[in-house]
Design an enzyme around this catalytic site. Structure first.
Site, PDB file in Angstrom:
ATOM      1  N   HIS A 252       0.852  -1.195   0.000  1.00 55.73           N
ATOM      2  CA  HIS A 252       0.000   0.000   0.000  1.00 55.73           C
ATOM      3  C   HIS A 252       0.883   1.238   0.000  1.00 55.73           C
ATOM      4  CE1 HIS A 252      -3.025   2.964   1.226  1.00 55.73           C
ATOM      5  NE2 HIS A 252      -3.906   2.103   0.740  1.00 55.73           N
ATOM      6  N   GLU A 310      -7.955  -4.550  -0.408  1.00 51.65           N
ATOM      7  CA  GLU A 310      -8.558  -5.189  -1.577  1.00 51.65           C
ATOM      8  C   GLU A 310      -8.593  -6.713  -1.459  1.00 51.65           C
ATOM      9  OE1 GLU A 310     -10.112  -3.207  -2.969  1.00 51.65           O
ATOM     10  OE2 GLU A 310      -9.059  -1.417  -3.669  1.00 51.65           O
TER      11      GLU A 310
HETATM   12  N1  ACO Z   1       3.872  -7.546  -4.952  1.00 55.56           N
HETATM   13  C1  ACO Z   1       5.208  -7.586  -5.199  1.00 55.56           C
HETATM   14  N2  ACO Z   1       6.027  -6.556  -5.006  1.00 55.56           N
HETATM   15  C2  ACO Z   1       5.495  -5.411  -4.553  1.00 55.56           C
HETATM   16  C3  ACO Z   1       4.123  -5.296  -4.268  1.00 55.56           C
HETATM   17  C4  ACO Z   1       3.300  -6.434  -4.479  1.00 55.56           C
HETATM   18  N3  ACO Z   1       1.979  -6.388  -4.245  1.00 55.56           N
HETATM   19  N4  ACO Z   1       3.861  -4.041  -3.841  1.00 55.56           N
HETATM   20  C5  ACO Z   1       5.037  -3.400  -3.859  1.00 55.56           C
HETATM   21  N5  ACO Z   1       6.021  -4.231  -4.283  1.00 55.56           N
HETATM   22  C6  ACO Z   1       7.442  -3.926  -4.399  1.00 55.56           C
HETATM   23  C7  ACO Z   1       7.717  -2.933  -5.521  1.00 55.56           C
HETATM   24  O1  ACO Z   1       7.977  -3.624  -6.730  1.00 55.56           O
HETATM   25  C8  ACO Z   1       8.942  -2.232  -4.979  1.00 55.56           C
HETATM   26  O2  ACO Z   1      10.059  -3.056  -5.196  1.00 55.56           O
HETATM   27  P1  ACO Z   1      11.509  -2.405  -5.414  1.00 55.56           P
HETATM   28  O3  ACO Z   1      11.779  -1.524  -4.226  1.00 55.56           O
HETATM   29  O4  ACO Z   1      12.417  -3.572  -5.549  1.00 55.56           O
HETATM   30  O5  ACO Z   1      11.385  -1.603  -6.692  1.00 55.56           O
HETATM   31  C9  ACO Z   1       8.695  -2.183  -3.480  1.00 55.56           C
HETATM   32  O6  ACO Z   1       7.829  -3.280  -3.198  1.00 55.56           O
HETATM   33  C10 ACO Z   1       8.031  -0.912  -3.021  1.00 55.56           C
HETATM   34  O7  ACO Z   1       6.907  -0.709  -3.843  1.00 55.56           O
HETATM   35  P2  ACO Z   1       6.316   0.697  -4.254  1.00 55.56           P
HETATM   36  O8  ACO Z   1       5.964   0.684  -5.690  1.00 55.56           O
HETATM   37  O9  ACO Z   1       7.187   1.795  -3.739  1.00 55.56           O
HETATM   38  O10 ACO Z   1       5.038   0.696  -3.410  1.00 55.56           O
HETATM   39  P3  ACO Z   1       3.970   1.783  -3.546  1.00 55.56           P
HETATM   40  O11 ACO Z   1       3.741   2.174  -2.165  1.00 55.56           O
HETATM   41  O12 ACO Z   1       4.263   2.850  -4.493  1.00 55.56           O
HETATM   42  O13 ACO Z   1       2.790   0.981  -4.237  1.00 55.56           O
HETATM   43  C11 ACO Z   1       0.870  -0.313  -4.491  1.00 55.56           C
HETATM   44  C12 ACO Z   1       1.687   0.598  -3.580  1.00 55.56           C
HETATM   45  C13 ACO Z   1       0.636   0.358  -5.874  1.00 55.56           C
HETATM   46  C14 ACO Z   1      -0.475  -0.574  -3.846  1.00 55.56           C
HETATM   47  C15 ACO Z   1       1.643  -1.636  -4.667  1.00 55.56           C
HETATM   48  O14 ACO Z   1       1.900  -2.202  -3.423  1.00 55.56           O
HETATM   49  C16 ACO Z   1       0.917  -2.640  -5.563  1.00 55.56           C
HETATM   50  O15 ACO Z   1       1.009  -2.526  -6.789  1.00 55.56           O
HETATM   51  N6  ACO Z   1       0.176  -3.609  -4.970  1.00 55.56           N
HETATM   52  C17 ACO Z   1      -0.529  -4.606  -5.752  1.00 55.56           C
HETATM   53  C18 ACO Z   1      -1.849  -4.033  -6.289  1.00 55.56           C
HETATM   54  C19 ACO Z   1      -2.876  -3.806  -5.196  1.00 55.56           C
HETATM   55  O16 ACO Z   1      -3.098  -4.649  -4.323  1.00 55.56           O
HETATM   56  N7  ACO Z   1      -3.538  -2.630  -5.253  1.00 55.56           N
HETATM   57  C20 ACO Z   1      -4.526  -2.228  -4.244  1.00 55.56           C
HETATM   58  C21 ACO Z   1      -3.942  -1.283  -3.262  1.00 55.56           C
HETATM   59  S1  ACO Z   1      -5.099  -0.834  -2.011  1.00 55.56           S
HETATM   60  C22 ACO Z   1      -5.908   0.504  -2.607  1.00 55.56           C
HETATM   61  O17 ACO Z   1      -5.465   1.153  -3.501  1.00 55.56           O
HETATM   62  C23 ACO Z   1      -7.241   0.874  -2.051  1.00 55.56           C
END
Ligand code: ACO
Length: 378
Positions: A252, A310
């Protein structure tokens, strides 16, 4: 002035409505911790709380509930539009956005009345449209059911049992408000120009629709269905992570610990399944969750990727028999309470939201008559 892409970290307003602390996993809604209010309040109480800043007395609640009930029926023009949209197989969320705009036909441009009409009719629009695209005749609202139960009734024609009513109510309450998210900001920007409430909610639905905002629970269910069996969970998710893909329902932008909304929905699911022998899918999903958290710590150490709202949204709505195409529209029905509350707060502030931009183009353009312009290469 500094340019901050996505306005990340920029404070756009003050609000009494909700507070999100991602470090400790805390969500406060109108002064109540989420876990205190969401599993107990009716949806009508939640709406009253967010719009009036206190919980209603019994008599105020009765009057408020009755007044919302009276607005449930759709204008004829809305039904005509939904039939046309169904004939063209428009998505449910697009049909909801278009049909919401038709509420202007009967609006008197009074915020209090528009707020009640919006909340009352969004479930009727979604359920009516769902039945039309499934070649079924719409079901009229049932005045004997509360807001949340009536939604399930209009979708299926069956009265939900108390556990199902509690589960959908808790879901809707859980997602009513969540700080300055993109759709809420959209509603506030529209209201800030002194535009009307219906315009603000139509715009907010458009913002919610995008896959970076309200569109995630569908893919969570798809992932669970692809995994299919507990023994496949580890190899399936490991393969995804090895390919650099993301696991849906985890991580998140703000929460660095477990999303408090996931906890509340988890408890709601527990109650939903308490007297139900068919817990297989639920138990399977819990196994997937545990495996995912372990794998995420292995592949992304220190990133603190936890279960988000979610994951349990998908499970809960699926368990209530909702098709994934209904997930985002159902989210909109709950969040509309927050959109309206923020719009009312913005209305009282009466200040246009008008940020600045940094121009990165040239400044020395000279007019060339059309016949002398070079064709652009495509
Ligand atoms: N699975 C695998 N890796 C992940 C995930 C995940 N679900 N979420 C983050 N990461 C990784 C990223 O690739 C990144 O890796 P890196 O540092 O090696 O590049 C690291 O963890 C940090 O991720 P960010 O992109 O900085 O996380 P951010 O806070 O920007 O993104 C997000 C949050 C978009 C929700 C992300 O976690 C994601 O895509 N999750 C999966 C989709 C999802 O469940 N969406 C619903 C969110 S809840 C809502 O919006 C109401």
């Amino acid at each position: 002035m500094t340019y901050i892409p996505g306005l990340k970290g920029v404070i756009a307003t003050e609000t009494h409505l909700s507070s999100v602390d991602g470090e400790i996993g805390e969500l406060i809604i109108a002064s109540y911790p989420l876990e205190e209010i969401a599993p107990r309040a009716t949806f009508e109480e939640m709406a009253y709380l967010l719009w009036h800043h206190s919980l209603p007395s019994q008599s105020s609640l009765n009057a408020f509930t009755e007044s919302i009930q009276k607005h449930r029926t759709l204008p004829n023009a809305t039904i005509v539009l939904l039939r046309e949209a169904a004939s063209q197989n428009v998505s449910v969320i697009d049909a909801l956005r278009m049909a919401t705009a038709t509420l202007s036909l009967t609006s008197t441009n009074d915020d209090a009345s528009d707020a009640q009409t919006l909340i009352a009719t969004l479930p009727t629009i979604v359920a009516t449209y769902w039945r039309l695209i499934n070649n079924q005749e719409p079901i009229a609202p049932n005045p004997n059911l509360n807001h949340a139960a009536n939604y399930l009734y209009m979708l299926t024609g069956k009265n939900p049992n108390p556990a199902q009513t509690r589960a959908i109510t808790t879901y809707l309450n859980t997602i009513t408000d969540h700080g300055m998210n993109a759709s809420t900001f959209t509603a506030r920007v529209i209201t800030s120009t002194r535009s009307d409430l219906i315009s603000a909610i139509v715009g907010a639905i458009g913002a919610l629709k995008g896959p970076l905002h309200g569109g995630a629970p569908g893919p969570v269910l798809q992932m669970l269905q692809e995994i299919h069996s507990a023994e496949n969970a580890e190899p399936y998710m490991r393969a995804k992570l090895e390919k650099g893909e993301r696991l849906m329902g985890f991580g998140h932008a703000i929460y660095k610990v477990r999303d408090p909304r996931a906890d509340v929905l988890y408890d709601a699911l527990e109650s939903l399944f308490a007297d139900n022998s068919d817990r297989d899918f639920y138990t399977f999903a819990q196994h997937v969750e545990k495996t995912a958290i372990t794998l995420l710590e292995e592949f992304k150490p220190g990133r603190r990727l936890q279960t988000n709202v979610e994951f349990y949204t998908a499970l809960l709505l699926h368990s209530l028999g909702l098709h994934p195409d209904l997930f985002t529209p159902t989210f909109a029905m709950g969040r509309a309470v927050g959109w309206i509350a923020h719009s009312l707060e913005q209305r009282a502030l009466d200040r246009i939201i008008r940020p600045e931009s940094v121009y990165t183009g040239h400044k020395n353009g000279q007019w060339i008559p059309v016949e002398k312009r070079e064709p652009l290469l495509t």
